[in-house]
Enzyme design. Structure first.
Site, PDB file in Angstrom:
ATOM      1  N   GLU A 169       0.848  -1.189   0.000  1.00 17.08           N
ATOM      2  CA  GLU A 169       0.000   0.000   0.000  1.00 17.08           C
ATOM      3  C   GLU A 169       0.887   1.243   0.000  1.00 17.08           C
ATOM      4  OE1 GLU A 169      -4.184  -0.965   1.706  1.00 17.08           O
ATOM      5  OE2 GLU A 169      -2.900  -0.343   3.331  1.00 17.08           O
ATOM      6  N   GLY A 175      -6.298   6.770   0.316  1.00 14.68           N
ATOM      7  CA  GLY A 175      -7.309   7.783   0.620  1.00 14.68           C
ATOM      8  C   GLY A 175      -7.126   9.081  -0.147  1.00 14.68           C
ATOM      9  N   SER A 214      -6.596   3.569  -2.905  1.00 18.38           N
ATOM     10  CA  SER A 214      -7.584   4.149  -3.825  1.00 18.38           C
ATOM     11  C   SER A 214      -8.127   3.142  -4.844  1.00 18.38           C
ATOM     12  CB  SER A 214      -7.001   5.384  -4.535  1.00 18.38           C
ATOM     13  OG  SER A 214      -6.747   6.397  -3.588  1.00 18.38           O
TER      14      SER A 214
HETATM   15  P1  13P Z   1      -8.302   3.629   0.416  1.00 16.00           P
HETATM   16  O1  13P Z   1      -8.847   2.505  -0.430  1.00 16.00           O
HETATM   17  O2  13P Z   1      -9.348   4.463   1.058  1.00 16.00           O
HETATM   18  O3  13P Z   1      -7.271   4.431  -0.354  1.00 16.00           O
HETATM   19  O4  13P Z   1      -7.499   2.934   1.636  1.00 16.00           O
HETATM   20  C1  13P Z   1      -6.594   1.937   1.351  1.00 16.00           C
HETATM   21  C2  13P Z   1      -6.187   1.298   2.632  1.00 16.00           C
HETATM   22  O5  13P Z   1      -5.522   1.909   3.452  1.00 16.00           O
HETATM   23  C3  13P Z   1      -6.644  -0.074   2.895  1.00 16.00           C
HETATM   24  O6  13P Z   1      -5.984  -0.625   3.982  1.00 16.00           O
END
Ligand code: 13P
Length: 250
Positions: A169, A175, A214
């Site tokens: 990630e 986010g 995202s």
């Molecule tokens: P988003 O999908 O909101 O970007 O978050 C990703 C995340 O941190 C999942 O653990």
């Protein structure tokens, strides 16, 4: 090897809201999952037990978003692996970027959590990923190497490969609406696969590597097909049953 589609609800949804979302999700899915997919929901600690109890007849699996690496004792505010198992959950996230960067957990603690959780019978999704500054400084490889080596430093043996999952990630994609492009994802996942080979030898090919950052219903079908992408870890788009169901069916 089944692909994993995981929902990280972070600090959202009380017990009632969690149950409503999961009930709606299992209705949309007709209480069955596409072949070759596993789905894991990570509600907050406070709604975990209510979720697993209310929905024990669904094919969904459940996990906690964090764990403390001790059996019991004077650790105010923390939750042990056996408490998580007792709540009906079988998975846990370790090293999520928000815990690393907001709560300031370091690689050593993430490693302790990972090995203790596995040794206690929980399955683990260990999260790693670089910040934008680290990427721009050209240190992607070094950051992933340090995070993964320390996270997996003391794995219990023997360990069935399906019990350990790594999630890539990139912090700058979480986010923010900015998804890593296909080349970025392929490059990082190939690095992780190579590092896993160094750490685990031949069983590295059976460790699933998820992408998170995202992920939406629109981009999930393309990302899930990329080389070395064995699933998705979804934040914002997993909060609504309809959009998460689309991602599961991608
Ligand atoms: P988003 O999908 O909101 O970007 O978050 C990703 C995340 O941190 C999942 O653990």
């Amino acid at each position: 090897m089944k692909k994993i589609i995981a929902a990280n609800w972070k600090m959202n949804k009380n017990s009632k809201e969690a149950i409503e979302t999961i009930t709606e999700l299992s209705k949309i899915l007709n209480n069955s999952l596409p072949e070759e997919k596993e789905v894991i929901i990570f509600p907050s600690f406070i709604s975990l037990e209510a979720s697993t109890h209310a929905l024990s007849s669904t094919p969904l699996q459940f996990g906690a978003q964090d764990v403390y690496p001790a059996k019991d004792g004077a650790f105010t505010g923390e939750v042990s692996p056996s408490m998580i198992l007792d709540a009906g959950a079988t998975w846990v996230l370790t090293g999520h970027s928000e815990r690393r960067h907001v709560i300031k957990e370091d690689n050593t603690l993430v490693g302790q959590k990972t090995s203790f959780a596995l040794a206690s019978g929980l399955n683990v999704i260990a999260c790693i990923g670089e910040t934008l500054e680290e990427r721009e400084a050209g240190t992607l490889y070094d950051v992933l190497t340090a995070q993964l080596n320390q996270t997996l430093a003391k794995l219990p043996t023997p360990l069935s490969p399906e019990r350990l999952v790594v999630a890539y990630e990139p912090v700058w994609a979480i986010g923010t609406g900015k998804t890593a492009n296909n080349e970025d994802i392929i490059e990082a996942h190939a690095i992780i696969r190579e590092l896993l080979k160094n750490i685990l030898g031949t069983s590295a090919s059976q460790i699933r590597i998820l992408y998170g950052g995202s992920v939406k219903a629109e981009n999930a079908p393309e990302i899930i097909k990329l080389e070395n992408v064995d699933g998705l870890l979804v934040g914002g788009a997993s909060l609504k049953a309809e959009s998460f169901a689309k991602i599961i069916n991608a």
